[in-house]
Enzyme design. Sequence first.
Site, PDB file in Angstrom:
ATOM      1  N   HIS A  37      29.741  44.397  39.355  1.00 33.19           N
ATOM      2  CA  HIS A  37      30.356  45.658  39.780  1.00 33.19           C
ATOM      3  C   HIS A  37      30.197  46.848  38.840  1.00 33.19           C
ATOM      4  O   HIS A  37      30.480  47.971  39.258  1.00 33.19           O
ATOM      5  CB  HIS A  37      31.849  45.432  40.054  1.00 33.19           C
ATOM      6  CG  HIS A  37      32.088  44.398  41.100  1.00 33.19           C
ATOM      7  ND1 HIS A  37      31.760  44.579  42.428  1.00 33.19           N
ATOM      8  CD2 HIS A  37      32.589  43.140  41.009  1.00 33.19           C
ATOM      9  CE1 HIS A  37      32.063  43.487  43.109  1.00 33.19           C
ATOM     10  NE2 HIS A  37      32.571  42.596  42.264  1.00 33.19           N
ATOM     11  N   HIS A 143      38.030  40.726  39.601  1.00 32.55           N
ATOM     12  CA  HIS A 143      37.658  40.736  41.018  1.00 32.55           C
ATOM     13  C   HIS A 143      37.796  42.158  41.554  1.00 32.55           C
ATOM     14  O   HIS A 143      38.789  42.833  41.285  1.00 32.55           O
ATOM     15  CB  HIS A 143      38.577  39.790  41.803  1.00 32.55           C
ATOM     16  CG  HIS A 143      38.460  39.912  43.287  1.00 32.55           C
ATOM     17  ND1 HIS A 143      37.366  39.455  43.987  1.00 32.55           N
ATOM     18  CD2 HIS A 143      39.291  40.453  44.210  1.00 32.55           C
ATOM     19  CE1 HIS A 143      37.542  39.714  45.277  1.00 32.55           C
ATOM     20  NE2 HIS A 143      38.702  40.315  45.427  1.00 32.55           N
TER      21      HIS A 143
END
Length: 148
Positions: A37, A143
Amino acid sequence: MGLEKSLLLLPLLVLVLGCVQPSLGKESSAMKFERQHMDSEGTGSSPTYCNQMMKRREMTKGSCKPVNTFVHEPLADVQAVCSQEKVTCKNGKSNCYKSSSALHITDCHLKGNSKYPNCDYKTSNYQKHIIVACEGNPYVPVHFDASV
């Protein structure tokens, strides 16, 4: 005498390496979050950005990951989200946090006609708040839950 010492120390060396080795190649949840990410240096402005990054970051091995978001902000700014507004995660857990400001992100969505191994992604850039799940000590993102 030297050979005898070596033979005595060999089982000890094997034991130590056996305990240490399994953790060497294991990617932590925080490291996986960064790999999947974080792109602090990039802008995501190229139409081929997602195709390149999804492959480079190993999200097209064995199958095409359907959706992924890259964050184009310094890692420290994303880690700081873990001390911002607490929100409920999509899975119902209570360890998610929403960024206090909109961040520069790129969403990658697998195109409908795309099939593995030729993963083809649509690249879309946004300024949005992000929601991340945080864990550990230090408390860091593990996450990517959503962007809003």
